[in-house]
Design an enzyme around this catalytic site. Structure first.
Site, mmCIF file in Angstrom:
data_model
loop_
_atom_site.group_PDB
_atom_site.id
_atom_site.type_symbol
_atom_site.label_atom_id
_atom_site.label_comp_id
_atom_site.label_asym_id
_atom_site.label_seq_id
_atom_site.Cartn_x
_atom_site.Cartn_y
_atom_site.Cartn_z
ATOM 1 N N TRP A 1 2.877 -3.923 4.389
ATOM 2 C CA TRP A 1 4.087 -4.150 3.579
ATOM 3 C C TRP A 1 3.717 -4.898 2.301
ATOM 4 O O TRP A 1 4.272 -4.668 1.241
ATOM 5 C CB TRP A 1 5.108 -4.958 4.388
ATOM 6 C CG TRP A 1 6.351 -5.336 3.606
ATOM 7 C CD1 TRP A 1 7.496 -4.610 3.491
ATOM 8 C CD2 TRP A 1 6.559 -6.528 2.845
ATOM 9 N NE1 TRP A 1 8.411 -5.275 2.699
ATOM 10 C CE2 TRP A 1 7.864 -6.458 2.293
ATOM 11 C CE3 TRP A 1 5.780 -7.655 2.566
ATOM 12 C CZ2 TRP A 1 8.410 -7.468 1.486
ATOM 13 C CZ3 TRP A 1 6.316 -8.656 1.752
ATOM 14 C CH2 TRP A 1 7.611 -8.549 1.223
ATOM 15 N N HIS A 2 2.752 -5.801 2.431
ATOM 16 C CA HIS A 2 2.345 -6.604 1.278
ATOM 17 C C HIS A 2 1.597 -5.789 0.244
ATOM 18 O O HIS A 2 1.593 -6.145 -0.926
ATOM 19 C CB HIS A 2 1.483 -7.783 1.719
ATOM 20 C CG HIS A 2 2.280 -8.935 2.238
ATOM 21 N ND1 HIS A 2 2.779 -8.971 3.515
ATOM 22 C CD2 HIS A 2 2.682 -10.076 1.633
ATOM 23 C CE1 HIS A 2 3.448 -10.107 3.679
ATOM 24 N NE2 HIS A 2 3.416 -10.795 2.557
ATOM 25 N N GLY A 3 0.956 -4.755 0.668
ATOM 26 C CA GLY A 3 0.216 -3.957 -0.299
ATOM 27 C C GLY A 3 -0.294 -2.686 0.322
ATOM 28 O O GLY A 3 -0.655 -2.660 1.502
#
Lengths: 371, 486
Positions: free
Chosen positions: B340-342
């Site tokens: 989700w972060h990257g």
């Protein structure tokens, strides 16, 4: 509750006052001078109404115009490439002038039709000197004399700074390719793409347009706001000095003598190749070349670099000069101790105005003697 | 729109004044319109995406709530999930999927036209990861029969697009926000002062600390890490750890302060994470609303446990007797959270790294009891574990992450005399760490004697003054917030 509101609002207002005061107090702060120590100031020079001393590749057109003018007058031009020792005056007093000014003064006093054009780069390395020479050469503005101040520091400052890289943008590729290893390095620098611009979420947005207008208006209407960059530079400088001083203190605890940072071998070869190439090219162009060893302060205390390696390098450089028909001048010991001023751990390289006079006298005498 | 700008401060001031002047009903409309305008100041064309999500989820949630037929309820929920998560996948993970398809194609000789696919130009809409989670949680809550949906589309739209938290959180829950929007209140003088204080703190963290750490961090991570000593790697980890903390928590502070100024209360997102005494404690303090969201909508459902319904607590509520059964959900959840972060495998690595340490602390009794028995060593160990976890997060590639992490476990590389990273950066890392601990101690200092109360009052005012002055010096919208890329 009321007290917390007062505390917040009062704090913000007090912060505003602090900001205004700080901006006012640092209105005259020059970051470029601060980097050299509290009493050392970098100074350009104007002689006879003409700018003769340039720093960091600013005002290249003015420099080129000076060369053109000197030629038109039928005079001779000495292009003097060096690092900050050329223009930075320690223990500065109003009215002090740098070595380039004094060199021009001395030439005038002996009625020589010689103009010194000082081109100083902070911690300039030999590749940058070569690039600068190529720039003037490509512009068909060859000097009659080339003076190069050779320092060991030059061997440890990597790369071509962007402004110097721009100077060789128009130098033909095949010319650089014919310069051997030094040319290869410059070709690589020439081909180096500018770093990719980090796209900011605000780039090209309506907010950016509005922000630019607001900031522009504030800078025009509110002097402290316009001056905040100097204030932030001052803060950055004080922080770096504090960090440096603490680091030095910690180093003293662990190891009383300063540890000399190593010079990577590849960087040594990179710089020496540029120096030799510069000498060869200038001599082949019919330019009279004078290379001088920049003097150290006459102290035996711990120093910035390994003196043995520095002296070894200069022995090799002297031999190269002799072989190529350039003049080598060893100015070690030229400037006596009182003319250095160790006001900071940073400034061991810059002398006071009498030191600039001594340097100018030595170089002008060497040129006058038919060097 | 970037928070760290004068234009935002003007926008906020104007918005706060207008909200006060409006009748209650119109306040939420003003906030909704203002939020859309706020987003349009970045790119007006992407407003349509937010509107699309909002329309679909508003309708879907209403249909779910009104229907008693399980298949109908499930169908509307699926529609909402497919649209929202589909948009997220398209905008955020297309290039990632194409790159991996390319690797697979090359390995298996499939000859997929990967280069043609890579030519697609996709711009990641600001905040999509955040507002997607908000809209999805709304429909899921409707399906779970938690709370009630609103019948006012504008209230729902304002909940989705509420400008203080739109682009980088905190991630809001409908149950916390919608009642506030249906009955908006005026901000009190304490709210305005408190909000202002919060904004000053947030801007200080962002423009003074994070933005000044940024060039140092960039230099350190751009170096030749293969030559680094282990101490250099630790310095790199700590510097980025504080940069991202100051950047992200600063943003959250500005968001919370801005909301408070218009009379809206949004949840805390950070609680001094670097004083945590265990990895789980860390995740109770770091990006609290995200970890709470993940807990309620991913982790607990995967473990078959009862979900929670608030945006606080992080992963705290993992039930002990189910820990063995929750191991694979733990790793899967963190894997997804990392991605989700990257859209890169190094972010997944970061997620799994944290899952691993949470798992270790569950399984090893000594570690589990460490926070209670030896709090300071527990803090030290957690600090080092969490800081090291930032290496894959910031490194340029998975390979670089592995190279750097491997050095930490090589005892022969702990020779500071051979350090490569510039010496003063070591000092900077030390200063920010000590500064953080001091700030936490100051925050928690609650004097009782009148003299000390006065000293505290004056001291806090002086700190506010110093932070305000620093913000005025350094405020320029050059560095965008790190979490904008998510």
């Amino acid at each position: 509750m009321a007290s917390s509101r007062i505390r917040v609002v009062g704090g913000v207002l007090l912060g505003l006052i602090l900001f205004i005061s700080g901006a006012h107090l640092t209105a005259d702060f020059r970051p470029e001078d601060a980097a050299l120590g509290p009493f050392t100031f970098s100074r350009g020079a104007v002689f006879d109404g003409r700018t003769v001393s340039f720093q960091n590749a600013d005002s290249m057109q003015v420099a080129r115009d000076l060369v053109t003018e000197v030629r038109r007058e039928g005079g001779e031009l000495a292009l003097w490439l060096g690092a900050s020792h050329q223009y930075a005056i320690n223990g500065f007093q109003p009215g002090n002038e740098n070595a380039v000014f004094h060199a021009n003064r001395l030439a005038r006093e002996r009625d020589a039709a010689l103009t010194y054009l000082g081109f100083g780069l902070p911690n300039g390395n030999f590749n940058e000197f070569l690039a600068t020479y190529l720039h003037f050469r490509e512009a068909k503005l060859l000097p009659n004399r080339l003076i190069v101040g050779a320092l060991y520091d030059d061997l440890r400052e990597p790369g071509l700074r962007p402004r110097i890289r721009e100077l060789i943008a128009d130098v033909p590729v095949d010319l650089l390719a014919g310069l051997g290893a030094a040319g290869d390095h410059l070709l690589a620098a020439q081909a180096e793409a500018p770093p990719p611009v980090e796209r900011n979420a605000m780039d090209g947005t309506p907010q950016q347009a509005i922000e630019s207008r607001i900031v522009g208006w504030m800078e025009q209407a509110w002097a402290p706001f316009a001056n905040r960059h100097r204030l932030s530079a001052w803060i950055g400088w004080r922080w770096r000095r504090a960090v440096f001083d603490v680091g030095e203190a910690l180093r003293q605890v662990g190891a009383p003598t300063r540890q000399v940072p190593p010079v990577p071998e590849a960087m040594q070869r990179w710089n020496e190749a540029a120096m030799v190439t510069l000498l060869q090219l200038a001599v082949a162009d019919g330019v009279e070349v004078l290379v001088y060893k920049v003097p150290h302060p006459p102290t035996t205390g711990p120093f910035y670099h390994d003196r043995t390696r520095y002296d070894d390098f200069h022995r090799r450089l002297r031999t190269d000069c002799q072989q190529m028909g350039a003049t080598y001048l060893d100015l070690e010991g030229l400037i006596e101790l009182p003319y250095w001023m160790f006001d900071s751990t940073i400034d061991h390289w810059h002398f006071q105005e009498p030191g600039h006079v001594l340097l100018a006298e030595a170089l002008d005498a060497a040129l006058a003697g038919g060097a | 729109m970037l928070f760290n700008s004068f234009s935002y401060l003007l926008f906020l001031a104007a918005g706060a004044i207008l909200v006060r002047l409006m009748p209650p009903r119109q306040r939420v409309y003003l906030m909704g319109v203002g939020s859309i305008a706020f987003y349009a100041m970045w790119r007006w064309e992407f407003v349509s995406l937010i509107l699309l999500s909002a329309v679909i989820d508003f309708i879907a949630a209403r249909r779910i709530e009104q229907s008693t037929v399980p298949t109908t309820r499930r169908a509307w929920l699926l529609l909402s999930l497919c649209v929202n998560l589909g948009l997220l996948v398209i905008f955020k993970y297309t290039y990632f999927l194409i790159d991996n398809a390319g690797l697979v194609s090359e390995a298996l000789g499939l000859g997929l036209p990967v280069e043609r696919w890579s030519a697609i130009d996709i711009i990641l809409p600001l905040g999509i990861s955040f507002y997607t989670f908000q809209t999805v949680s709304y429909t899921i809550d409707a399906y779970r029969r938690i709370g009630r949906t609103t019948d006012d589309f504008f209230v729902f739209l304002t909940y989705v697009a509420f400008w203080p938290q739109l682009v980088a959180g905190p991630i809001l829950r409908a149950s916390e926000m919608i009642p506030q929007l249906e009955r908006p209140r005026l901000a009190t003088r304490e709210d305005v002062a408190g909000g202002l204080q919060r904004i000053v703190i947030g801007l200080f963290k962002k423009v003074v600390i994070a933005d000044n750490l940024s060039p140092i961090v960039d230099t350190v991570y751009a170096g030749n890490v293969a030559d680094y000593m282990a101490t250099d790697v630790w310095v790199a980890a700590i510097l980025f750890g504080f940069q991202i903390y100051m950047d992200f928590s600063g943003y959250s502070d500005i968001a919370i302060g801005s909301a408070r100024i218009v009379g809206v209360s949004i949840p805390e997102n950070f609680d001094w994470p670097y004083i945590a005494r265990s990895p789980r404690d860390f995740w109770r303090r770091w990006h609290i609303t995200l970890s709470s969201w993940i807990r309620d909508y991913l982790y607990l459902p995967l473990t078959g446990q009862r979900f929670q319904t608030d945006s606080q607590g992080g992963l705290e509520v993992a039930v002990n007797e189910r820990q063995r059964a929750s191991t694979w959900p733990l790793f899967l959840t963190w894997f997804i959270m990392g991605l989700w972060h990257g859209a890169a495998w190094r972010f997944a690595m970061w997620g799994v790294y944290h899952a691993f340490f949470i798992y270790l602390y569950r399984r090893i009794g000594l570690l589990r009891s460490l926070p209670d028995r030896w709090p300071i060593p527990a803090w030290g160990l957690t600090f080092l574990v969490c800081m090291l976890g930032w290496i894959p997060f910031r490194a340029e590639s998975l390979e670089m992450s592995v190279v750097m992490l491997a050095k930490v476990f090589n005892p022969f590389l702990y020779d500071i005399s051979r350090k490569v990273v510039y010496g003063p950066h070591y000092l900077t890392a030390g200063v920010v760490t000590v500064g953080f601990l001091l700030a936490h101690a100051l925050q928690n200092w609650q004097p009782v004697t009148p003299g000390k109360v006065q000293v505290a009052w004056v001291g806090r005012m002086a700190l506010t003054a110093a932070m305000t002055a620093a913000v005025l010096i350094y405020l320029k919208p050059v560095e965008q917030f790190i979490y904008f890329q998510f």
